[in-house]
Design a protein around this motif. Structure first.
Motif, PDB file in Angstrom:
ATOM      1  N   ILE A  72      51.807  44.854  53.106  1.00 15.03           N
ATOM      2  CA  ILE A  72      53.046  43.797  52.347  1.00 15.03           C
ATOM      3  C   ILE A  72      53.277  44.369  50.941  1.00 15.03           C
ATOM      4  N   SER A  73      54.465  44.387  50.741  1.00 15.47           N
ATOM      5  CA  SER A  73      54.938  44.809  49.687  1.00 15.47           C
ATOM      6  C   SER A  73      56.028  43.839  48.736  1.00 15.47           C
ATOM      7  N   ILE A  74      55.481  42.944  47.532  1.00 12.05           N
ATOM      8  CA  ILE A  74      56.593  42.072  47.093  1.00 12.05           C
ATOM      9  C   ILE A  74      56.833  42.537  45.896  1.00 12.05           C
ATOM     10  N   LYS A  75      58.151  42.695  45.548  1.00 15.36           N
ATOM     11  CA  LYS A  75      58.827  43.342  44.259  1.00 15.36           C
ATOM     12  C   LYS A  75      59.838  42.231  43.638  1.00 15.36           C
ATOM     13  N   ASP A  76      59.198  42.025  42.521  1.00 15.38           N
ATOM     14  CA  ASP A  76      60.097  41.148  41.471  1.00 15.38           C
ATOM     15  C   ASP A  76      60.754  39.696  42.304  1.00 15.38           C
ATOM     16  N   LEU A  77      59.854  39.318  43.335  1.00 17.78           N
ATOM     17  CA  LEU A  77      60.542  37.978  43.858  1.00 17.78           C
ATOM     18  C   LEU A  77      60.560  36.764  42.878  1.00 17.78           C
ATOM     19  N   ALA A  78      61.532  36.187  43.247  1.00 17.63           N
ATOM     20  CA  ALA A  78      62.016  35.010  42.555  1.00 17.63           C
ATOM     21  C   ALA A  78      62.304  33.973  43.645  1.00 17.63           C
ATOM     22  N   PHE A  79      62.329  32.670  43.476  1.00 15.42           N
ATOM     23  CA  PHE A  79      62.659  31.818  44.384  1.00 15.42           C
ATOM     24  C   PHE A  79      63.301  30.402  43.655  1.00 15.42           C
ATOM     25  N   LYS A  80      64.220  29.569  44.144  1.00 16.39           N
ATOM     26  CA  LYS A  80      64.752  28.648  43.452  1.00 16.39           C
ATOM     27  C   LYS A  80      64.912  27.552  44.589  1.00 16.39           C
ATOM     28  N   TYR A  81      64.593  26.428  44.347  1.00 20.14           N
ATOM     29  CA  TYR A  81      64.849  25.052  45.238  1.00 20.14           C
ATOM     30  C   TYR A  81      66.184  24.672  44.578  1.00 20.14           C
ATOM     31  N   VAL A 111      61.616  28.216  40.700  1.00 18.97           N
ATOM     32  CA  VAL A 111      59.823  27.759  40.969  1.00 18.97           C
ATOM     33  C   VAL A 111      59.032  28.908  40.819  1.00 18.97           C
ATOM     34  N   LEU A 112      59.734  30.011  41.171  1.00 15.40           N
ATOM     35  CA  LEU A 112      58.933  31.095  40.924  1.00 15.40           C
ATOM     36  C   LEU A 112      59.519  32.458  40.499  1.00 15.40           C
ATOM     37  N   GLY A 164      46.247  29.166  41.121  1.00 14.56           N
ATOM     38  CA  GLY A 164      47.443  28.608  40.225  1.00 14.56           C
ATOM     39  C   GLY A 164      47.204  27.002  40.133  1.00 14.56           C
ATOM     40  N   GLU A 165      47.683  26.304  39.295  1.00 20.97           N
ATOM     41  CA  GLU A 165      47.402  25.017  39.165  1.00 20.97           C
ATOM     42  C   GLU A 165      48.017  24.161  40.391  1.00 20.97           C
ATOM     43  N   ASN A 166      47.957  22.861  40.595  1.00 16.39           N
ATOM     44  CA  ASN A 166      48.617  22.130  41.661  1.00 16.39           C
ATOM     45  C   ASN A 166      50.081  21.982  41.172  1.00 16.39           C
ATOM     46  N   GLY A 167      50.951  22.532  42.269  1.00 15.36           N
ATOM     47  CA  GLY A 167      52.576  22.251  42.239  1.00 15.36           C
ATOM     48  C   GLY A 167      52.746  23.959  41.406  1.00 15.36           C
ATOM     49  N   ALA A 168      51.937  24.747  41.389  1.00 14.11           N
ATOM     50  CA  ALA A 168      52.432  25.993  41.086  1.00 14.11           C
ATOM     51  C   ALA A 168      53.103  27.092  42.105  1.00 14.11           C
ATOM     52  N   ALA A 169      53.643  26.395  43.070  1.00 17.05           N
ATOM     53  CA  ALA A 169      54.567  26.975  44.152  1.00 17.05           C
ATOM     54  C   ALA A 169      53.763  28.213  44.770  1.00 17.05           C
ATOM     55  N   LYS A 170      52.486  27.801  44.969  1.00 13.98           N
ATOM     56  CA  LYS A 170      51.610  28.915  45.816  1.00 13.98           C
ATOM     57  C   LYS A 170      52.021  28.900  47.340  1.00 13.98           C
ATOM     58  N   SER A 171      51.992  27.716  48.048  1.00 14.87           N
ATOM     59  CA  SER A 171      52.662  27.757  49.356  1.00 14.87           C
ATOM     60  C   SER A 171      54.020  28.171  49.432  1.00 14.87           C
ATOM     61  N   THR A 172      54.835  27.986  48.650  1.00 13.01           N
ATOM     62  CA  THR A 172      56.312  28.392  48.567  1.00 13.01           C
ATOM     63  C   THR A 172      56.162  29.976  48.608  1.00 13.01           C
ATOM     64  N   LEU A 173      55.296  30.658  47.824  1.00 17.48           N
ATOM     65  CA  LEU A 173      55.177  32.230  47.649  1.00 17.48           C
ATOM     66  C   LEU A 173      54.906  32.574  49.116  1.00 17.48           C
ATOM     67  N   LEU A 174      53.825  31.848  49.984  1.00 15.25           N
ATOM     68  CA  LEU A 174      53.354  32.407  51.063  1.00 15.25           C
ATOM     69  C   LEU A 174      54.456  32.290  52.170  1.00 15.25           C
ATOM     70  N   ARG A 175      55.301  31.042  52.020  1.00 10.98           N
ATOM     71  CA  ARG A 175      56.522  31.066  52.980  1.00 10.98           C
ATOM     72  C   ARG A 175      57.573  31.996  52.588  1.00 10.98           C
ATOM     73  N   PHE A 205      56.780  29.039  37.891  1.00 13.91           N
ATOM     74  CA  PHE A 205      55.517  29.741  37.649  1.00 13.91           C
ATOM     75  C   PHE A 205      56.134  31.357  38.004  1.00 13.91           C
ATOM     76  N   SER A 206      55.081  32.001  37.171  1.00 19.55           N
ATOM     77  CA  SER A 206      55.344  33.488  37.428  1.00 19.55           C
ATOM     78  C   SER A 206      53.813  34.192  37.310  1.00 19.55           C
ATOM     79  N   MET A 207      53.825  35.495  37.780  1.00 13.81           N
ATOM     80  CA  MET A 207      52.432  36.037  37.933  1.00 13.81           C
ATOM     81  C   MET A 207      51.814  36.282  36.706  1.00 13.81           C
ATOM     82  N   ASP A 208      50.855  35.740  36.424  1.00 16.60           N
ATOM     83  CA  ASP A 208      50.034  35.799  35.143  1.00 16.60           C
ATOM     84  C   ASP A 208      49.427  37.307  35.125  1.00 16.60           C
ATOM     85  N   SER A 209      48.719  37.536  36.257  1.00 17.69           N
ATOM     86  CA  SER A 209      47.964  38.762  36.170  1.00 17.69           C
ATOM     87  C   SER A 209      47.615  39.096  37.908  1.00 17.69           C
ATOM     88  N   CYS A 210      47.093  40.374  37.958  1.00 20.69           N
ATOM     89  CA  CYS A 210      47.002  40.675  39.188  1.00 20.69           C
ATOM     90  C   CYS A 210      45.731  41.770  39.165  1.00 20.69           C
TER      91      CYS A 210
END
Lengths: 231, 276
Positions: free
Chosen positions: A4-13, A18-19, A36-47, A222-227
């Motif tokens: 899986i390769s994720i490149k510069d992903l952004a997502f809006k509700y 939100v990402l 990430g803290e609660n509400g950091a759109a982690k599940s949204t990223l997975l979806r 939220f954005s990617m702080d580190s990997c």
């Protein structure tokens, strides 16, 4: 070649971002934890990664084939499985068995090997003795365990897990993490797991992706702080 | 015994046997998708199809099937845009269907009003050979599709996201499912009536859900309940000249009540308490 390769992903509700700026790869053998803290759109990223949501910017590329040049398969454990349809007419065994269908067995009878897989998955999560129970009669922790067993019997190349250890005790969590680690190192599986259990997982995971809110950005963005590599 | 020698009763029993095979399959899937009221919506929209057929002077079953096919696609679209409120699509289309039916009926009341009563309440004497062949064919198709697709359907009904991740074409399956439900209603409506056709589809599965713990068990028990209930209802309808839809529904309600009481009794006195 990453699975899986994720490149510069952004997502809006709607109009709300939100990402943003999410980029990382998942290779065979990787055990990636996402925090990430609660509400950091982690599940949204997975979806977004799974294709259940469409990124508003950037893209997710999923390899069509695995290392053995077979079609790549993905096993997914959604968040809050404990709340799944309590009235669903299914026994524990039936549900776990359904994980086996996706490996090209939608229209085939399950063979002895499939049954062995199902048995060992149920034994691994300590649910073999409860295999004839109706799923609606299980506790939250037990439902979580059969969801994990169901995902394991898929024998998928990539496991995408959204807080899968909620409701599990410490010993069960440790055993589960060891099993994931073993799958990655010995069977070249890849894992992407959302967790709040960073301290315990450091010794098992290979990489840590953290989602944080940067100063000056909207409060829900939220954005990617580190990997960072862990081991 | 004489009732079994009447041609119309023989057709009615055959029709009820066909509906008994289809109803629990569609009923269970509708219940699990939290769309129990969809059958009601489709029966209301069916009235629009009937009214259109009567107005144009063509067989209402065919206009009905045509209208319902279009609706199946619209329903799936509405369900996806209102995912968290799937009942909203049902409510929206139910009122739209009823409004169109009333509008079309008002255009030529002489042609439509007499015949529409028959579609509202159903009649066992109206079953034609053509309708019977259609129903038997439909039940064979539904049963065959269920046998072939039971594994994908199980996963889809359990969780759509998991089904999508497993690579199932969930949109196409949903549209096909809606269309089959619609066609079943269109074909069964003249027999059992628009007002109660949804009850006949939903109740056998609802009763079976109280009895069986596994997916296929619900379908098999549902078929047994449907056969018993529909045939008993038909006999009652013949003996007391009552509407077949109402008679069958009352038998199902009685079975439901009996199942509930028996299960509560057994749970209370015989079942061990479960841990955790």
């Amino acid at each position: 070649m990453p699975y899986i390769s994720i490149k510069d992903l952004a997502f809006k509700y709607g109009s709300e971002t939100v990402l943003t700026h999410i980029s990382f790869d998942i290779h065979p053998g990787d055990f990636v934890i996402l925090t990430g803290e609660n509400g950091a759109a982690k599940s949204t990223l997975l979806r977004n990664i799974l294709g259940l949501l469409k990124p508003t910017n950037g893209h997710v590329t999923i390899s069509k084939l695995n290392n053995q040049q077979q079609p790549l398969t993905i096993g997914y454990v959604p968040q809050q499985v404990a709340s799944f349809n309590v009235g669903f007419p299914s026994t524990v065994y039936e549900l776990v068995q359904s994980g086996r269908y996706q490996n090209g067995r939608w229209f085939k009878r399950l063979n002895q090997e499939d049954k062995e897989h199902i048995k060992s998955a149920l034994l691994a999560v300590g649910m073999w003795d409860m295999r004839h129970k109706k799923i609606g009669d299980l506790s939250g922790g037990q439902k979580q365990r059969i969801s994990i067993a169901r995902t394991f019997v898929t024998d998928a190349d990539v496991y995408i897990l959204d807080e899968p250890t909620t409701g599990m005790d410490k010993a069960s969590r440790e055993a589960f993490y060891q099993l994931l680690k073993h799958s990655c190192t010995h069977h070249a599986k890849a894992v992407l797991m959302v967790t709040h259990d960073y301290n315990d997982l450091q010794q098992y995971a290979t990489r840590h992706v953290a989602l944080t809110r940067k100063e000056g950005t909207p409060w829900r963005c939220f954005s990617m702080d580190s990997c960072k590599e862990l081991s | 015994m004489e009732m079994f020698f009447h041609g119309f009763m023989q057709r009615a029993f055959l029709a009820s046997l066909s509906i008994s095979i289809i109803a629990p399959i569609l009923g269970l899937l509708l219940i699990l998708r939290r769309q129990s009221l969809m059958a009601d919506t489709l029966s209301h929209v069916s009235l629009a199809g009937v009214a259109l057929g009567l107005l144009l002077g063509v067989n209402p079953t065919w206009t009905n099937i045509f209208i319902i096919m279009i609706l199946a696609v619209i329903l799936e679209y509405l369900r996806t845009i209102y995912r968290s409120y799937s009942e909203l699509s049902v409510a929206l289309l139910m009122s739209a269907g009823m409004a169109i039916a009333l509008f079309l009926m008002s255009l030529d009341q002489a042609k439509t009003s007499v015949n529409i009563t028959q579609f509202l309440f159903g009649s066992i004497v109206t079953i034609s050979q053509e309708q019977l062949i259609l129903l038997v064919g439909l039940s064979a198709i539904v049963a065959l599709l269920y046998v072939i697709f039971r594994k994908p359907l199980y996963v889809l009904m359990f969780d759509e996201d998991t089904a999508f991740t497993a690579g199932l074409p969930i949109k196409r399956i949903s549209i096909l499912f809606n269309a089959l439900t619609g066609v079943t209603i269109a074909v069964a409506m003249p027999i059992v009536g628009a007002l109660l056709v949804s009850a006949i589809i939903i109740l056998p599965a609802a009763i079976a859900l109280r009895i069986s713990d596994c997916f296929n068990g619900v379908i098999l028990i549902g078929i047994f309940i449907a056969i018993s209930g529909m045939n008993s209802g038909l006999i009652l309808s013949y003996l007391y000249s009552t509407p077949p839809g109402a008679s069958i529904t009352l038998v199902f309600i009685a079975i439901f009540g009996l199942t509930l009481i028996t299960k509560t009794f057994f749970t209370h006195f015989f079942k061990k308490p479960t841990n955790g």
